[in-house]
Write an enzyme that holds these catalytic residues in place. Structure first.
Site, PDB file in Angstrom:
ATOM      1  N   ASN A   1       0.816  -1.229  -0.057  1.00 43.62           N
ATOM      2  CA  ASN A   1       0.061   0.040  -0.059  1.00 43.62           C
ATOM      3  C   ASN A   1       0.847   1.325   0.046  1.00 43.62           C
ATOM      4  O   ASN A   1       0.422   2.349  -0.437  1.00 43.62           O
ATOM      5  CB  ASN A   1      -1.046   0.002   0.966  1.00 43.62           C
ATOM      6  CG  ASN A   1      -0.523  -0.127   2.483  1.00 43.62           C
ATOM      7  OD1 ASN A   1       0.728  -0.486   2.611  1.00 43.62           O
ATOM      8  ND2 ASN A   1      -1.122   0.323   3.556  1.00 43.62           N
TER       9      ASN A   1
ATOM     10  N   GLU B   1       5.388  -4.196  11.919  1.00 40.27           N
ATOM     11  CA  GLU B   1       4.349  -3.300  11.939  1.00 40.27           C
ATOM     12  C   GLU B   1       3.034  -3.702  11.167  1.00 40.27           C
ATOM     13  O   GLU B   1       2.970  -3.933   9.945  1.00 40.27           O
ATOM     14  CB  GLU B   1       4.580  -1.898  10.966  1.00 40.27           C
ATOM     15  CG  GLU B   1       6.066  -1.324  11.480  1.00 40.27           C
ATOM     16  CD  GLU B   1       5.773  -0.202  12.734  1.00 40.27           C
ATOM     17  OE1 GLU B   1       4.456  -0.059  12.968  1.00 40.27           O
ATOM     18  OE2 GLU B   1       6.561   0.076  13.299  1.00 40.27           O
TER      19      GLU B   1
ATOM     20  N   CYS C   1      -3.242   1.083   6.981  1.00 43.50           N
ATOM     21  CA  CYS C   1      -3.003   0.435   8.127  1.00 43.50           C
ATOM     22  C   CYS C   1      -3.761   1.514   9.232  1.00 43.50           C
ATOM     23  O   CYS C   1      -4.302   1.074  10.212  1.00 43.50           O
ATOM     24  CB  CYS C   1      -1.727   0.249   8.464  1.00 43.50           C
ATOM     25  SG  CYS C   1      -0.617   1.354   8.558  1.00 43.50           S
TER      26      CYS C   1
HETATM   27  P1  NAD Z   1       1.000  -9.320   3.615  1.00 44.92           P
HETATM   28  O1  NAD Z   1       1.120  -9.661   5.087  1.00 44.92           O
HETATM   29  O2  NAD Z   1       0.084 -10.108   2.641  1.00 44.92           O
HETATM   30  O3  NAD Z   1       2.302  -9.041   2.731  1.00 44.92           O
HETATM   31  C1  NAD Z   1       3.342  -8.305   3.321  1.00 44.92           C
HETATM   32  C2  NAD Z   1       4.499  -8.787   2.785  1.00 44.92           C
HETATM   33  O4  NAD Z   1       4.836  -9.984   3.478  1.00 44.92           O
HETATM   34  C3  NAD Z   1       4.741  -9.074   1.340  1.00 44.92           C
HETATM   35  O5  NAD Z   1       6.058  -8.796   0.799  1.00 44.92           O
HETATM   36  C4  NAD Z   1       4.527 -10.381   1.100  1.00 44.92           C
HETATM   37  O6  NAD Z   1       5.133 -11.078  -0.059  1.00 44.92           O
HETATM   38  C5  NAD Z   1       5.363 -10.969   2.348  1.00 44.92           C
HETATM   39  N1  NAD Z   1       5.071 -12.333   2.966  1.00 44.92           N
HETATM   40  C6  NAD Z   1       3.817 -13.023   2.789  1.00 44.92           C
HETATM   41  N2  NAD Z   1       4.255 -14.115   3.402  1.00 44.92           N
HETATM   42  C7  NAD Z   1       5.336 -14.269   3.877  1.00 44.92           C
HETATM   43  C8  NAD Z   1       6.217 -15.175   4.688  1.00 44.92           C
HETATM   44  N3  NAD Z   1       5.455 -16.534   5.010  1.00 44.92           N
HETATM   45  N4  NAD Z   1       7.594 -14.778   5.265  1.00 44.92           N
HETATM   46  C9  NAD Z   1       7.970 -13.749   4.691  1.00 44.92           C
HETATM   47  N5  NAD Z   1       7.456 -12.653   4.079  1.00 44.92           N
HETATM   48  C10 NAD Z   1       5.885 -13.058   3.628  1.00 44.92           C
HETATM   49  O7  NAD Z   1       0.429  -7.728   3.545  1.00 44.92           O
HETATM   50  P2  NAD Z   1      -0.300  -6.838   2.442  1.00 44.92           P
HETATM   51  O8  NAD Z   1      -1.578  -7.362   1.926  1.00 44.92           O
HETATM   52  O9  NAD Z   1       0.899  -6.577   1.273  1.00 44.92           O
HETATM   53  O10 NAD Z   1      -0.345  -5.469   3.084  1.00 44.92           O
HETATM   54  C11 NAD Z   1      -1.450  -5.018   3.807  1.00 44.92           C
HETATM   55  C12 NAD Z   1      -1.275  -5.179   5.398  1.00 44.92           C
HETATM   56  O11 NAD Z   1      -0.316  -4.393   5.631  1.00 44.92           O
HETATM   57  C13 NAD Z   1      -2.604  -4.892   6.268  1.00 44.92           C
HETATM   58  O12 NAD Z   1      -2.940  -5.691   7.234  1.00 44.92           O
HETATM   59  C14 NAD Z   1      -2.063  -3.515   6.773  1.00 44.92           C
HETATM   60  O13 NAD Z   1      -2.818  -3.106   7.896  1.00 44.92           O
HETATM   61  C15 NAD Z   1      -0.755  -3.753   7.110  1.00 44.92           C
HETATM   62  N6  NAD Z   1       0.017  -2.401   7.097  1.00 44.92           N
HETATM   63  C16 NAD Z   1       0.676  -1.890   8.190  1.00 44.92           C
HETATM   64  C17 NAD Z   1       1.297  -1.039   8.232  1.00 44.92           C
HETATM   65  C18 NAD Z   1       1.962  -0.340   9.652  1.00 44.92           C
HETATM   66  O14 NAD Z   1       2.889   0.301   9.748  1.00 44.92           O
HETATM   67  N7  NAD Z   1       1.389  -0.898  10.879  1.00 44.92           N
HETATM   68  C19 NAD Z   1       1.267  -0.094   7.436  1.00 44.92           C
HETATM   69  C20 NAD Z   1       1.091  -0.696   6.137  1.00 44.92           C
HETATM   70  C21 NAD Z   1       0.201  -1.705   5.972  1.00 44.92           C
END
Ligand code: NAD
Length: 471
Positions: free
Chosen positions: A150, A245, A279
């Site tokens: 995002n 995060e 988020c």
């Molecule tokens: P996601 O958890 O699906 O993916 C995030 C990253 O993790 C991607 O690069 C993905 O390829 C990687 N990933 C997936 N499986 C993994 C594994 N087993 N081991 C290591 N890496 C792995 O998240 P998304 O759909 O891309 O993003 C949306 C989520 O992110 C929402 O829940 C949102 O709230 C959160 N978010 C949090 C913040 C914050 O600062 N707290 C900021 C932005 C987004």
């Protein structure tokens, strides 16, 4: 595009299509990397540690400033890449780039402010005054940065920039949904540092991401993404430092004495920014019954002015969500809340990857729509009677990222600030607020550790004690 290991752009035989969620067209392809590619990137990062550590703090700072200038020059093109790969409206993508430039500037400044301290080691009777000691902050080694779709540039920079400022080398794995702008960012950073200081690998999280998480060649994983992935990572990361995060379910509490107009404008920007895929988006609006009808009338009027359409058009407020399955997930959660008694005030329709800005009244905390993170342009309203119930509902969630409260009463503001269990509580401001220097990070299932350049730098160093016996 290609990924980057030891200064070389790497292609692979298998590719992943990056699709524009607005029109379904192919934007570009990226190579699908495997565990062996992650291992090569980790080796390259370890080999580059010496070259980075040989630079003075001033040299690191200058190079970060140089990278910052190049990023600023490329901002428009990179913003357009984010629009194409993620469907983010251009006016929001360009703000992400402006913030990214500032994030890099903060890191360039912070590179010159990494201090240890003197330690009064002679405070014990066992040594005399001729024994003295001090601490020195030393880099951890290699930081693994795993990022979501995002905010593909600024959230990557919240890991890369403090890591390099503290003289750590980096392996970055961007999201498969939106990898292009992040890959371009890595190339820009690489232009100003020795090869191997920054490496990027695209591939599946379960393959490339997991290889990074389990590797003993990485000293810290800094992850931003969903709670499910964060929990999985923490179960696999062994003895490395971890910053998580994660997701949020942020409340906007509007009390009976609030300035309703200001609260409505906060709700409109907070709930619908980037179609709710933020988020710290406003995900639950907790309204005191005394002002609820007035608020909802005004809110529906404001939200219906938002312009949905082509995200490349500079006047667009609402673009598509990241893909059709995300849009279907939002549709299902809204429909099931309506079946369970929620009242549809505005929106509620999906077309392909688009979901209309939607307002629902009479939502309660048992509905999936608010029990979990919906990540769509939906503003669920929960009505309450008075401050105690408002605080209780605000805390009735596994998440605790940020919270916004509207009230003109200092007593109510202080009670919310003290009693809402979240990483930040913002009075007379929506939760959808972050500056890139402030300490940022959630409580409960929203994660652990803090970002914000100064705080991330602290967490990307370890403390060494050096003692001199001059007797
Ligand atoms: P996601 O958890 O699906 O993916 C995030 C990253 O993790 C991607 O690069 C993905 O390829 C990687 N990933 C997936 N499986 C993994 C594994 N087993 N081991 C290591 N890496 C792995 O998240 P998304 O759909 O891309 O993003 C949306 C989520 O992110 C929402 O829940 C949102 O709230 C959160 N978010 C949090 C913040 C914050 O600062 N707290 C900021 C932005 C987004």
């Amino acid at each position: 595009m290609k990924f980057l290991i030891n200064g070389e752009l790497i292609d692979k035989s298998d590719h992943f299509d990056v699709i524009n969620p607005y029109n379904g067209e192919l934007v570009d392809t990226v190579p699908i990397g495997y565990r062996s590619d992650a291992d090569d990137a980790i080796e390259s990062a370890n080999n580059a540690r010496r070259a980075l550590n040989d630079l003075s703090a001033k040299e690191v700072s200058i190079k970060l400033f140089d990278a910052c200038e190049e990023l600023e020059r490329e901002s428009e093109d990179i913003a357009k890449l984010i629009v194409a790969e993620a469907g983010k409206p251009y006016k929001q993508a360009i703000v992400e780039l402006q913030r990214s430039v500032e994030t890099l500037q903060f890191a360039a400044e912070e590179a010159k402010r990494i201090y240890g301290e003197s330690v009064p080691i002679d405070a014990t009777g066992s040594v005399d005054a001729r024994f003295f000691a001090f601490t020195k902050k030393v880099p951890l080694g290699v930081v693994g940065a795993i990022t979501p779709f995002n905010y593909p540039v600024n959230l990557a920079l919240h890991k890369i920039a403090p890591a390099i400022a503290a003289k750590n080398t980096v392996v970055m794995k961007p999201s498969m949904e939106a990898p292009l702008a992040a890959l371009r960012l890595a190339e820009i950073i690489n232009n100003h540092f020795p090869d191997g200081v920054i490496n990027s690998v695209t591939g599946y999280g379960s393959e490339v991401g997991d290889a990074m998480v389990v590797s003993t060649g990485i000293n810290k994983i800094s992850f931003t993404g969903s709670v499910a992935t964060g929990l999985f990572i923490s179960s696999r990361s062994g003895m490395k430092k971890l910053t998580l995060e994660l997701g949020g379910n942020d409340p906007l509490v509007v009390l009976e004495d609030a300035d309703v107009e200001k609260a409505v404008s906060a709700a409109t920007s907070g709930a619908f920014l980037f179609s709710g895929q933020v988020c710290i988006g406003v995900k639950r609006i907790i309204l005191d019954n005394k002002i609820a009808d007035e608020f909802i009338d005004l809110f529906a009027k404001e939200a219906s002015k938002l312009k949905m359409g082509n995200p490349m058009d500079e006047s667009t407020d609402i673009g598509p969500v990241i893909n059709e399955s995300a849009a279907i997930h939002i549709e299902t959660a809204v429909n099931s809340a309506i079946e369970d008694g929620a009242e549809l005030i505005l929106g509620g329709n999906r077309k392909d990857c688009f979901y209309e800005p939607t307002i629902l009244d009479n939502v309660n905390m048992t509905m999936d729509l608010v029990a979990n993170e919906t990540f769509g342009p939906v503003a669920p309203i929960i009505r309450v009677d008075g401050l105690d119930e408002a605080i209780k509902v605000a805390n009735d969630t596994q998440y605790g990222l940020q919270a916004g409260v509207f009230t003109e009463s200092i007593r109510s503001a202080l009670r919310c600030a003290n009693e809402i269990d979240a990483g930040s509580v913002l009075i007379n401001k929506e939760s959808t607020f972050r500056t890139d220097a402030m300490p940022f990070g959630g409580f409960k299932s929203s994660g652990m550790g803090k970002e914000g350049i100064k705080y991330a730098v602290e967490d990307m160093c370890k403390t060494k004690l050096i003692a001199f016996n001059c007797k």
